[in-house]
Design a protein around this motif. Structure first.
Motif: not given
Length: 237
Positions: A110-121, A141-144, A166-174
């Motif tokens: 389930q989704c929970l509010g918070g900031q992205t943690q791509i660096s950890k991945i 993901g959809d955000a950075i 391989f990055f898959f973007q959910d959304g259209y943020d440029v």
């Protein structure tokens, strides 16, 4: 059964901790089993499970689940699921050879509010490939919300070690697209977008990534299936 909690400052393999909210993850890991036999490739499947993805989560989950279906069909792979959500929650499963169990786990997240943690991945992937070669990292993901220069530095380190992202973007943020594209360039990977009508194509691409993780570029080149051709075309750009 326990699973990893990833922290940003880990220099040693992260300790194993129980999930506090339920026993489902422990049960799934027990059912999946650890990868105890030699496999031809290792693939990390990671995703953003923060609240910003909630509006499209149900549709995205269907597409994401196709990855594990494709991996199961490809065989010969050890797979690990990593996800982040909430306040500093970033977790990794054991490496498993029964991808269907990972699919079932992901369907229960389930989704929970918070900031992205791509660096950890990215750090986690770096540690894992140091221990045993990781062929590919998939991220959805959809955000950075982190320093993009730092993320690109970490991605570049993975590229040097031969881990294609391989990055898959959910959304259209440029800006997100620019960031994802740059990280894929630095690793020799590929970028794709999760669209409302792209489920079939993405399933084929995810299956092709599984083929690549198992057999490399040669395996892609030797296949005449559409997904493998599309992925090889993207990697070659």
């Amino acid at each position: 059964m326990k699973k990893k909690q990833i922290t940003a400052t880990d220099k040693k393999p992260p300790s194993l901790q129980k999930k506090s909210s339920s026993h489902e993850i422990g049960a799934f890991l027990k059912a999946a089993g650890e990868a105890t036999v030699a496999q031809k490739g290792r693939l990390i499947f990671s995703l953003d499970a923060t609240m910003s993805r909630q509006p499209t989560w149900d549709k995205a989950v269907t597409i994401q689940a196709s990855m594990f279906d494709a991996v199961g069909k490809a065989g010969g792979l050890s797979v690990q699921l990593v996800f982040f959500r909430g306040i500093n929650e970033c977790r990794a499963s054991k490496w498993v050879i029964h991808a269907a169990a990972l699919r079932d786990l992901m369907l229960g997240i389930q989704c929970l509010g918070g900031q992205t943690q791509i660096s950890k991945i990215l750090d986690h992937a770096n540690r894992e490939t140091t221990k045993a070669k990781v062929a590919a990292l998939v991220f959805i993901g959809d955000a950075i919300e982190e320093n993009i220069d730092l993320l690109c530095q970490k991605a570049g380190e993975l590229g040097i070690k031969g881990v294609r992202c391989f990055f898959f973007q959910d959304g259209y943020d440029v800006n997100v697209e620019k960031g994802f594209r740059e990280m894929t360039r630095l690793t020799g990977g590929a970028y794709f977008r999760l669209g409302p009508d792209s489920a079939k194509e993405l399933a084929e691409l995810l299956g092709a990534i599984a083929v690549y993780a198992r057999g490399g570029l040669k395996a892609l080149a030797n296949s005449d299936r559409r997904g493998e051709r599309l992925l090889l075309e993207q990697i070659s750009k």
